[in-house]
Motif scaffolding. Sequence first.
Motif: not given
Length: 390
Positions: A274, A284, A270, A286, A183, A250
């Motif tokens: 985000v 953000i 996720l 990932f 991330v 991170e």
Amino acid sequence: MNYFNESQSLEVLRKLISFNTVGNNEEDVAHYIQELLAKYDIKSQIIDVHGNRANLVAEIGHGQPVLGLTGHMDVVDPGNLEAWNTNPFELTEKNGTLYGRGVCDMKSGLAAMIIAMIELHKQGLPKQGTIRLLACMSEEIGEVGSHYLLEDGLMNDVDGLIVGEPAGYNIFYSEKGSMDIKVTSKGKTSHSSMPEFGYNAIDALMNFLIEANNNFRSNPIKQGSMGPLVFNTTTIKGGTQVNSIPDYAEADVNVRTIPEYTNQQVIDVLNQMVTKFNKTGAQIGFDVYMNEKPVGVAKDNILVELTHDLMKKYTDDKILVVPNPGITDASNLVQGKSHDFPFIIAGPGNLTSHKVNEEMDKQMYFNYIDIYEELTVKFLSRVVADVKVE
């Protein structure tokens, strides 16, 4: 008649331990295994992956059914060498206990499989069916070798699979999935006395991870025999100096997934997070750099039944038949197989995997050679008999 005595069996394991295969050099191990098998007229193939990293495939017998035996050749870093009481790359015996990096995870299991195949081949066994050894590279980081073996089609005709990872006198019949996720958070640097002119990437990342914890740990996620989904942040870093607002941070996250809450569902949640955070000014993102699905097969499969009966010879303790808390090459090799596919994780070892002074009971190593020898023949005979009845 046994062709390998205890001293010779220990020598095979001693040789395997002597190879430093911390994230490399599996090709050297593969060449040793190939030369050893060739002495007993067993042909094998080394499949190069890259550099000094390779898989090995060997077979005895012929035709269907096919039983796969698999183990990996790499090991984890031994860590602080001063904390070891012995040289981690030299098999050492003390009072019936064997020490060395990989003696538990899982060069003893691999050695036991190799010796069992040689013993069977010298006896002219199996009479019907094939035993296929799949020795994998890079299991410890990403299950890379087994991915290549799956892509090469080497599991297409396999009717059952034994993974020789350490289980002691217990049997694992399924395993959780595993995801490794990086991330990232981007911000804008400024002097720490004037944070209003910057954007703190660490703050955004921390808030994101805290909400992720709440989503995956607090919600009542349905679970079955494998237990709960597990979500953990395992590394985190960011910033360059104490008096500057950080413009980058991170974190690495590991998720252990279950059939009731899949890898894709984790990704979907996720992504939703985000989108939510980035609408408030965060940046953000990932990346999923390992994505292994759970392996769930029937608990009452043939391999579980046969192995349970064989293990009774070697222990008076209760033999547990449970899901594996970790991940193995089965996450790749069992892909596409049905729920009733015969599969187990059973190998010599204990809970010292990845630890300093990794060790294992010497007699258990010898016992597993016998277990694999009997189990493979009984499985093939049972499958052949079942087919004839049908």
